[in-house]
Scaffold this motif. Sequence first.
Motif, PDB file in Angstrom:
ATOM      1  N   PRO A 296       0.822  -1.198   0.000  1.00  0.00           N
ATOM      2  CA  PRO A 296       0.000   0.000   0.000  1.00  0.00           C
ATOM      3  C   PRO A 296       0.867   1.264   0.000  1.00  0.00           C
ATOM      4  CG  PRO A 296      -0.011  -0.983   2.182  1.00  0.00           C
ATOM      5  CD  PRO A 296       0.751  -1.916   1.282  1.00  0.00           C
ATOM      6  N   ARG A 297       0.238   2.394  -0.245  1.00  0.00           N
ATOM      7  CA  ARG A 297       0.953   3.656  -0.463  1.00  0.00           C
ATOM      8  C   ARG A 297       1.447   4.250   0.865  1.00  0.00           C
ATOM      9  NH1 ARG A 297      -1.094   9.024  -3.633  1.00  0.00           N
ATOM     10  NH2 ARG A 297       0.971   9.959  -3.790  1.00  0.00           N
ATOM     11  N   THR A 298       2.541   3.684   1.333  1.00  0.00           N
ATOM     12  CA  THR A 298       3.168   4.146   2.573  1.00  0.00           C
ATOM     13  C   THR A 298       4.511   4.816   2.321  1.00  0.00           C
ATOM     14  OG1 THR A 298       4.218   1.993   2.872  1.00  0.00           O
ATOM     15  CG2 THR A 298       2.065   2.341   3.947  1.00  0.00           C
ATOM     16  N   GLY A 299       4.898   4.912   1.055  1.00  0.00           N
ATOM     17  CA  GLY A 299       6.189   5.484   0.686  1.00  0.00           C
ATOM     18  C   GLY A 299       6.532   5.101  -0.731  1.00  0.00           C
ATOM     19  N   GLY A 300       7.822   5.018  -1.007  1.00  0.00           N
ATOM     20  CA  GLY A 300       8.275   4.683  -2.349  1.00  0.00           C
ATOM     21  C   GLY A 300       9.626   3.994  -2.321  1.00  0.00           C
TER      22      GLY A 300
END
Length: 96
Positions: free
Chosen positions: A43-47
């Motif tokens: 999930p979109r928790t960073g990159g």
Amino acid sequence: MFIISLTYKVDIAQIEAHMDAHKKYLQEQYDAGHFIASGRKVPRTGGIILARSESLETLEPLLAADPFHLHKLADYEITEFMPTMVGDEFRNLLGV
């Protein structure tokens, strides 16, 4: 080669407010030949960023210029590794 794992420290609205500047920064690093690949975590928790650099000491100042770093939006974990096996389409990464 280095794997840079960014972990967001703020809500997504603050990330989005700096996303255009972050993308411009990324493109500058691609144009300079420093970055190989980048993208969001799911999930979109960073990159994640894959980077080439002679050393950690030369990489760190490049990462310090990232708007996400400048505005203290993300933590950065840096792992250095030397690819020893790759698929045919990634042979250019050997010896990086």
